[in-house]
Write a protein that holds these residues in place. Structure first.
Motif, PDB file in Angstrom:
ATOM      1  N   ILE A  32       0.830  -1.210   0.000  1.00  0.00           N
ATOM      2  CA  ILE A  32       0.000   0.000   0.000  1.00  0.00           C
ATOM      3  C   ILE A  32       0.865   1.261   0.000  1.00  0.00           C
ATOM      4  N   ALA A  33       1.994   1.211   0.696  1.00  0.00           N
ATOM      5  CA  ALA A  33       2.883   2.375   0.697  1.00  0.00           C
ATOM      6  C   ALA A  33       3.423   2.635  -0.704  1.00  0.00           C
ATOM      7  N   ALA A  34       3.724   1.568  -1.433  1.00  0.00           N
ATOM      8  CA  ALA A  34       4.231   1.708  -2.804  1.00  0.00           C
ATOM      9  C   ALA A  34       3.199   2.343  -3.726  1.00  0.00           C
ATOM     10  N   ASP A  35       1.924   2.244  -3.353  1.00  0.00           N
ATOM     11  CA  ASP A  35       0.853   2.810  -4.183  1.00  0.00           C
ATOM     12  C   ASP A  35       0.428   4.201  -3.701  1.00  0.00           C
ATOM     13  N   GLY A  36       1.185   4.780  -2.800  1.00  0.00           N
ATOM     14  CA  GLY A  36       0.881   6.142  -2.368  1.00  0.00           C
ATOM     15  C   GLY A  36      -0.135   6.253  -1.259  1.00  0.00           C
ATOM     16  N   ILE A  37      -0.431   5.140  -0.582  1.00  0.00           N
ATOM     17  CA  ILE A  37      -1.363   5.154   0.554  1.00  0.00           C
ATOM     18  C   ILE A  37      -0.562   5.466   1.813  1.00  0.00           C
ATOM     19  N   LEU A  38      -0.988   6.482   2.545  1.00  0.00           N
ATOM     20  CA  LEU A  38      -0.223   6.959   3.698  1.00  0.00           C
ATOM     21  C   LEU A  38      -0.700   6.383   5.021  1.00  0.00           C
ATOM     22  N   TYR A  39      -1.930   5.924   5.044  1.00  0.00           N
ATOM     23  CA  TYR A  39      -2.539   5.490   6.310  1.00  0.00           C
ATOM     24  C   TYR A  39      -3.624   4.464   5.992  1.00  0.00           C
ATOM     25  N   VAL A  40      -3.828   3.514   6.925  1.00  0.00           N
ATOM     26  CA  VAL A  40      -4.846   2.491   6.689  1.00  0.00           C
ATOM     27  C   VAL A  40      -5.571   2.144   7.983  1.00  0.00           C
ATOM     28  N   GLU A  41      -6.881   1.942   7.862  1.00  0.00           N
ATOM     29  CA  GLU A  41      -7.673   1.350   8.928  1.00  0.00           C
ATOM     30  C   GLU A  41      -8.161   0.021   8.385  1.00  0.00           C
ATOM     31  N   VAL A  42      -7.460  -1.023   8.749  1.00  0.00           N
ATOM     32  CA  VAL A  42      -7.678  -2.329   8.136  1.00  0.00           C
ATOM     33  C   VAL A  42      -8.579  -3.188   9.010  1.00  0.00           C
ATOM     34  N   ARG A  43      -9.454  -3.932   8.386  1.00  0.00           N
ATOM     35  CA  ARG A  43     -10.329  -4.834   9.118  1.00  0.00           C
ATOM     36  C   ARG A  43      -9.634  -6.189   9.297  1.00  0.00           C
ATOM     37  N   ILE A  44      -9.551  -6.621  10.553  1.00  0.00           N
ATOM     38  CA  ILE A  44      -9.027  -7.959  10.857  1.00  0.00           C
ATOM     39  C   ILE A  44     -10.195  -8.818  11.305  1.00  0.00           C
ATOM     40  N   ASN A  45     -10.316  -9.977  10.691  1.00  0.00           N
ATOM     41  CA  ASN A  45     -11.417 -10.894  10.972  1.00  0.00           C
ATOM     42  C   ASN A  45     -11.070 -11.748  12.192  1.00  0.00           C
ATOM     43  N   PHE A  46     -11.737 -11.485  13.300  1.00  0.00           N
ATOM     44  CA  PHE A  46     -11.482 -12.224  14.535  1.00  0.00           C
ATOM     45  C   PHE A  46     -12.522 -13.326  14.773  1.00  0.00           C
ATOM     46  N   THR A  47     -13.191 -13.760  13.708  1.00  0.00           N
ATOM     47  CA  THR A  47     -14.185 -14.826  13.860  1.00  0.00           C
ATOM     48  C   THR A  47     -13.528 -16.103  14.364  1.00  0.00           C
ATOM     49  N   ARG A  48     -12.361 -16.426  13.831  1.00  0.00           N
ATOM     50  CA  ARG A  48     -11.605 -17.571  14.345  1.00  0.00           C
ATOM     51  C   ARG A  48     -11.109 -17.216  15.742  1.00  0.00           C
ATOM     52  N   ARG A  49     -11.350 -18.102  16.668  1.00  0.00           N
ATOM     53  CA  ARG A  49     -10.952 -17.822  18.048  1.00  0.00           C
ATOM     54  C   ARG A  49      -9.435 -17.865  18.220  1.00  0.00           C
ATOM     55  N   PHE A  50      -8.787 -18.691  17.413  1.00  0.00           N
ATOM     56  CA  PHE A  50      -7.344 -18.858  17.551  1.00  0.00           C
ATOM     57  C   PHE A  50      -6.680 -18.942  16.179  1.00  0.00           C
ATOM     58  N   MET A  51      -5.397 -18.621  16.159  1.00  0.00           N
ATOM     59  CA  MET A  51      -4.567 -18.788  14.990  1.00  0.00           C
ATOM     60  C   MET A  51      -3.680 -20.018  15.201  1.00  0.00           C
ATOM     61  N   VAL A  52      -3.239 -20.635  14.108  1.00  0.00           N
ATOM     62  CA  VAL A  52      -2.353 -21.798  14.208  1.00  0.00           C
ATOM     63  C   VAL A  52      -0.938 -21.318  14.533  1.00  0.00           C
ATOM     64  N   GLY A  53      -0.350 -21.924  15.546  1.00  0.00           N
ATOM     65  CA  GLY A  53       1.009 -21.576  15.941  1.00  0.00           C
ATOM     66  C   GLY A  53       2.054 -22.409  15.221  1.00  0.00           C
ATOM     67  N   ALA A  54       3.316 -22.154  15.523  1.00  0.00           N
ATOM     68  CA  ALA A  54       4.415 -22.868  14.876  1.00  0.00           C
ATOM     69  C   ALA A  54       4.373 -24.364  15.155  1.00  0.00           C
ATOM     70  N   ASP A  55       3.731 -24.758  16.263  1.00  0.00           N
ATOM     71  CA  ASP A  55       3.645 -26.180  16.619  1.00  0.00           C
ATOM     72  C   ASP A  55       2.480 -26.885  15.924  1.00  0.00           C
ATOM     73  N   GLY A  56       1.754 -26.161  15.087  1.00  0.00           N
ATOM     74  CA  GLY A  56       0.639 -26.767  14.366  1.00  0.00           C
ATOM     75  C   GLY A  56      -0.659 -26.788  15.142  1.00  0.00           C
ATOM     76  N   LYS A  57      -0.633 -26.280  16.366  1.00  0.00           N
ATOM     77  CA  LYS A  57      -1.848 -26.252  17.185  1.00  0.00           C
ATOM     78  C   LYS A  57      -2.589 -24.920  17.011  1.00  0.00           C
ATOM     79  N   MET A  58      -3.899 -24.994  16.954  1.00  0.00           N
ATOM     80  CA  MET A  58      -4.707 -23.788  16.831  1.00  0.00           C
ATOM     81  C   MET A  58      -4.971 -23.253  18.228  1.00  0.00           C
ATOM     82  N   ASP A  59      -4.013 -22.493  18.770  1.00  0.00           N
ATOM     83  CA  ASP A  59      -4.129 -22.039  20.154  1.00  0.00           C
ATOM     84  C   ASP A  59      -3.560 -20.644  20.389  1.00  0.00           C
TER      85      ASP A  59
END
Length: 523
Positions: free
Chosen positions: A237-264
């Protein structure tokens, strides 16, 4: 005065009176802006004939503002697009983080991690390669491979193959490793055939969208890759001349998968990484101001589930008070739960914030529909009554004169996503888009990209281009006003907003100077 002269005078006065309602007529441009706008308009007129008035291979009947996925290569080759690429865009106020990085880039990120595996419901053959959607997931580091090739006749359906091995052993009949890349990324985005032939209506195209989104998200929500992914998004986005962003993060998933392969990995860790990457990026880059987060959840949970997410949002707001700037409910409004079914928890949350001493504004998706009086259309009423600070999409707002008046008078900006609206078949092309109606009624607008990984419109330049070539009234000055409005209607406050606006104005003046100087040099 002759009758003809009188008519001509009245005509000019009527046009001026009519266009006086437009938001881009509220500011007197300086001479450099007028000169640059004149240059852009001349180039647009020339290219309407030299580019869009001639035939192109595999692009029947091209025209300015045509279907984006079909005309993208032509757009990219135009001089006007090159100018818009250099223009400072202001703020990006509507983008879903997990669908913002180019699929080829994301695929090659995944190839760096041995934990990623892929499987399919059948052996990949010439007869099913165009219809079998693969599944990709990160698994435990010690997970034993269940097969070695998706194209081997002995492949057991639904068996996991290490991602890099599946690529290496993809049959040469299908293009080998490069064919694997085309196959996988083809399902991670929407192509012209899907958008304009096989899924050519607002109901069916959402099926394709959901399938593509799931493939992307199953790669993105992996902690070791998350940091790299956010960095890539900021660089793009910076390369396209965008100076600031309010980005939506989807928190529907309760957990993200960690390096150990566990969703925790809990949400709080997602945000810690996000803030670290953003802070580092800001220190390294003078051309980028900041990135904030709108907490987002898919509108398919029940009221109790929504309450849990609202509580989670509140906790994270307290932990990261300068990062969380809003809350939103997202997803296909035509089939998912409308705002009116969530009124009790949403109203209670507003009261809860008062007691907790925090502010988490609602920034709701609403009216992303062709419907009139449908539940998706009526989300607009509830969004406004709930105090939404902006409206995501608001495509059907033009059917509601009172709501347009409210948005104009109360300063409720619309996050308009032109290319998204077209690909999701709300409109057939940009000349048919209702954006000019909003502008002509003085409704504030911030142009946005929505899901650029799927729609292939990374940055904002493509959306800006489609808007400016689809109108004889809209010009470079209008685009500048939309960029300013993206900052004005951001969730930044006080000195921060003033600083960002000045940063944009400085870059705008530099852009104008380069454009006018280069034009003089060619003459």
């Amino acid at each position: 005065m002759t009758p003809l002269e009188e008519h001509t005078q009245k005509r000019a006065a009527l046009i001026n009176a009519d266009r006086a309602f437009r938001v881009d007529h509220t500011r007197l441009p300086h001479s450099m802006e007028l000169c640059a706008d004149k240059i852009a308009r001349r180039i647009r007129t020339e290219e309407a004939t030299t580019v869009w008035g001639v035939e192109h291979e595999n692009v029947p009947h091209p025209f300015p503002g045509m279907e984006f996925l079909t005309g993208k290569a032509i757009i990219s080759s135009t001089r006007l697009f090159g100018i818009i690429r250099k223009m400072p865009k202001g703020a990006l106020l509507h983008a879903h983080l997990d669908l913002t990085v180019d699929p080829y880039t994301l695929l090659h990120f995944a190839l760096r991690y041995p934990s990623f595996h892929i499987r399919s419901s059948e052996v990949i053959t010439s007869s099913n390669i165009s219809s079998i959607v693969p599944e990709i997931r990160p698994l435990a580091p010690d997970f034993p491979a269940e097969a070695s090739s998706l194209t081997d006749p002995s492949y057991p359906p639904m068996s996991w193959v290490p991602f890099s091995r599946a690529r290496e052993r993809f049959d040469e009949t299908f293009g080998g490793p490069e064919g694997f890349d085309r196959w996988v990324t083809g399902y991670m985005s929407i192509n012209p055939s899907a958008a304009y032939v096989t899924h050519n209506n607002n109901i069916r195209i959402w099926d394709k969208f959901r399938s593509a989104a799931l493939l992307n998200m199953n790669i993105v929500y992996y902690t070791p890759l998350w940091r790299q992914y956010i960095r890539q998004f900021l660089e793009d986005i910076a390369a396209d001349g965008i100076l600031y962003v309010e980005v939506r993060i989807n928190f529907t998933r309760r957990f993200m998968v960690g390096a150990d392969g566990k969703m925790d990995v809990p949400h709080i860790e997602w945000l810690k990484i996000f803030k670290q990457v953003v802070d580092n990026f800001k220190q390294e880059r003078e051309d980028f101001f900041d990135a904030k987060v709108i907490y987002t959840v898919i509108r398919d949970c029940d009221a109790a589930g929504l309450e849990e997410h609202l509580e989670d949002c509140l906790v994270m707001k307290k932990e990261f008070p300068d990062t969380i700037v809003g809350f939103d409910l997202v997803g296909d409004e035509n089939i998912l739960i409308p705002l009116k079914d969530y009124l009790e928890p949403l109203l209670q949350f507003k009261e809860r914030q008062k007691h907790e001493g925090v502010s988490i504004p609602y920034i709701f998706h609403a009216g992303e529909t062709c419907g009139d009086g449908t539940k998706a259309d009526e989300n607009l009423y509830d969004a406004i009554l709930l105090g939404t600070k902006r409206i995501g999409h608001g495509f059907s707002l033009v059917k509601h004169p009172k709501l347009m008046q409210i948005c104009r008078e109360q300063g409720i900006a619309l996050e308009v996503c032109p290319i998204s609206n077209e690909i999701l078949r709300l409109t057939a092309s940009m000349p048919m888009h209702p954006l000019p109606i909003l502008l002509n009624h003085g409704v504030p607008v911030a142009l946005s990209s929505d899901d650029p990984a799927i729609f292939q419109n990374i940055g904002l330049s493509y959306d800006f281009y489609q808007v400016v070539v689809a109108s004889e009234v809209t010009g470079l000055l209008t685009l500048a006003h939309l960029a300013r409005d993206s900052i004005t209607y951001s969730m930044l406050e006080g000195a921060e907003k003033v600083k960002l606006m000045q940063m944009w104005e400085d870059r705008w003046f530099k852009f104008l100077l380069e454009l006018v100087s280069s034009e003089k040099g060619q003459n």
